[in-house]
Design an enzyme around this catalytic site. Structure first.
Site, PDB file in Angstrom:
ATOM      1  N   HIS A   1      -3.087  -0.030 -12.980  1.00  0.00           N
ATOM      2  CA  HIS A   1      -2.754   1.332 -13.418  1.00  0.00           C
ATOM      3  C   HIS A   1      -3.781   1.912 -14.403  1.00  0.00           C
ATOM      4  CE1 HIS A   1       0.778   0.310 -11.335  1.00  0.00           C
ATOM      5  NE2 HIS A   1       1.472  -0.208 -12.328  1.00  0.00           N
TER       6      HIS A   1
ATOM      7  N   ASP B   1      -1.007   1.589  -5.447  1.00  0.00           N
ATOM      8  CA  ASP B   1      -0.852   1.591  -6.895  1.00  0.00           C
ATOM      9  C   ASP B   1      -0.060   2.868  -7.176  1.00  0.00           C
ATOM     10  OD1 ASP B   1      -1.227   2.333  -9.638  1.00  0.00           O
ATOM     11  OD2 ASP B   1      -2.751   0.786  -9.739  1.00  0.00           O
ATOM     12  N   HIS B   2       1.164   2.716  -7.646  1.00  0.00           N
ATOM     13  CA  HIS B   2       2.033   3.902  -7.690  1.00  0.00           C
ATOM     14  C   HIS B   2       1.524   4.965  -8.676  1.00  0.00           C
ATOM     15  CE1 HIS B   2       3.960   2.048 -11.253  1.00  0.00           C
ATOM     16  NE2 HIS B   2       4.393   3.245 -11.547  1.00  0.00           N
TER      17      HIS B   2
END
Ligand code: BG6
Length: 503
Positions: free
Chosen positions: A252, A189-190
């Site tokens: 996010h 998950d960036h």
């Protein structure tokens, strides 16, 4: 995240195998991040990049294509010597999961390559592909014996989206866990690659003053906002099947929520941190469909101006159905059913084509009793927010009340701000460097574990179900460039609260 004293060690020798090497993600983020690691001398001494493509391509063509991508997307001036050294180890292999023989061949090619490159058999398989390829590729890797750890490590990096609902996320987890152990899977998950997001743990647990008041006795509510200015652009076909909720919330926004709401982990290691994050997600109260409708607002943008850019109706976007009911904005009210948070609402909102790009977590402390100041002139009363912001700037702000200088008591709200760039030299980065480095050193603290992925989907599933049933009913519109649908305000005002203003 290099949690130990051996920080910044070089990773073990390894092959970095990229599926989907011809795609956007590899060119835009993965390779520029590898380049930044090379600049900082953080790639293994014995290293090779293997690009897997469905159609044969020469090594030179792949290197040229990656170099063009690097020149376009690098976050710093490209040093040709470093780039050439990195690309000189790039090899292209042709393989297609619908052709098992191609994976057997790939296995042999990798063995040979590793022999010459002395990478010791350690392999990281990075699935930078569309999600429907995750299972077929992993299955073939497993069948061809490439995921077995016989003295050397084998790791699987899986990009977002991890499933499209609870059932599909479970199915994907089950399928992968039949092939590899949990410790071999790195679900990216960036948001966890962002410095400010990683800092939430340090802010909360490396300081003595926050934790004692970080609970329902002192906190009134928490707002999490991820607003974007961009519309859907050329991603119509992906986005129309996905929507704002799936695209942003279980991943996010829940990463932000879990870091801000988790219990202190016993140790700063992957097991403890990920367990606490999973616990708090599992404590999000599951809502009935009726409650889910009551506690949510979904909207879709219509034409407007964002800055001076004209954005057309979402429904007129390329590859979006003209009668689409997909939401481009979602606001939710959630509650966490545990001792720390019972009774403290968490309000989440995210949307596209809004007036401002902003990512922040705003913690609102309970109001002081103002009786003693009832006769006092007040210019502006601070709401006592602690705001952790990632966009448009990286900072932490504390809002509080103070006396205006002068002979009489007069109160005004002021703020104290810590800006990252004022204190630290912030290296230009893609946000993927830490994540890729961690995959290579085997630290999965910043990656999602199967249980937290499923807990995230579990919490949003009632909203997905209720919205699907309601169809066009209840879908609000908002003008591009605005703050989102007006109804989102009501989600707060009915509780006697309000969102922080944009901009
Ligand atoms: C991606 C979503 O995961 O995150 C995009 O698919 C979104 O729709 C992006 O724009 C937001 O990331 P960031 O880092 O710009 O907040």
């Amino acid at each position: 995240m290099a949690t130990s004293k051996t920080a910044q060690k070089k990773p073990d020798p390894c092959s970095f195998v990229i599926f989907g090497v011809t795609g956007d993600l590899a060119h835009r983020l993965v390779v520029p991040a590898l380049y930044n690691l090379a600049v900082n001398d953080l790639l293994p001494d014995n290293f090779c990049v293997v690009g897997v493509a469905r159609k044969a391509m020469s090594n030179d063509d792949l290197r040229d294509s990656l170099m063009t991508g690097l020149r376009q997307f690098a976050t710093q001036k490209v040093d040709d010597k470093i780039a050439d050294h990195l690309f000189q180890c790039v090899t292209c292999i042709e393989a297609d999961p619908s052709d098992p023989a191609s994976f057997d061949k790939m296995s042999k090619q990798l063995d040979e390559l590793e022999e010459s490159r002395k990478t010791g058999g350690n392999r990281l398989f990075y699935l930078a592909t569309p999600p429907n390829a995750f299972q077929p590729i992993s299955k073939e890797l497993g069948r061809a014996g490439m995921l077995k750890e016989n003295g050397a490590w084998r790791r699987l990096v899986v990009e977002k989206p991890f499933g499209t609902d609870l059932a599909s996320a479970k199915e994907l987890n089950d399928a992968l866990l039949q092939l590899v152990d949990e410790h071999q899977i790195y679900r990216i998950d960036h948001y966890l690659g962002k410095e400010t997001v990683q800092n939430i743990l340090v802010l909360r647990f490396a300081n003595g003053m926050f934790e004692p008041i970080w609970n329902r006795n002192h906190i009134d509510h928490i707002q999490i906002t991820v607003d974007e200015k961009l519309g859907v652009g050329h991603r119509g076909s992906f986005y129309d099947a996905t929507g704002a909720l799936r695209d942003m919330v279980p991943n996010h926004l829940f990463q932000l929520l879990s870091l801000v709401a988790m219990e202190p982990p016993a140790k700063f290691n992957a097991h403890s941190v990920r367990s606490e994050k999973a616990e708090v997600l599992a404590a999000i109260q599951t809502q009935s469909e009726a409650d889910a409708l009551h506690n949510s607002v979904r909207g879709q943008y219509v034409s407007g101006k964002v800055g001076n850019i004209d954005i057309e109706d979402y429904r007129r976007t390329e590859d979006v159905k003209p009668e689409s009911t997909t939401e481009t904005y979602a606001a939710l009210k959630l509650t966490i059913d545990n001792w720390r948070w019972a009774g403290v609402p968490f309000y989440l909102r995210t949307g596209k084509a809004l007036g401002v790009k902003r990512t922040e977590i705003a913690i609102k402390f309970k109001q002081a009793p103002f009786a003693m100041f009832s006769e006092t002139p007040v210019n502006r009363l601070s709401q006592n927010f602690l705001v952790i912001s990632t966009e448009p700037t990286e900072d932490i702000t504390l809002e509080f009340n103070t006396k205006v200088p002068g002979p009489t008591i007069n109160i005004d709200g002021v703020e104290m701000k810590f800006r990252y760039k004022d204190y630290f030299k912030v290296e230009p980065s893609t946000g993927y460097e830490t994540l890729i480095y961690d995959c290579m050193i085997g630290d999965n603290i910043l990656f999602q574990r199967a249980d937290s992925v499923e807990a995230g989907w579990q919490a949003v599933q009632p909203f997905l179900d209720a919205w699907k049933k309601a169809g066009a009913r209840g879908l609000k519109t908002y003008r591009a460039g605005s703050e989102g649908p007006e109804e989102a305000e009501a989600l707060m005002t009915r509780d006697g609260r309000s969102w922080r203003q944009l901009g």
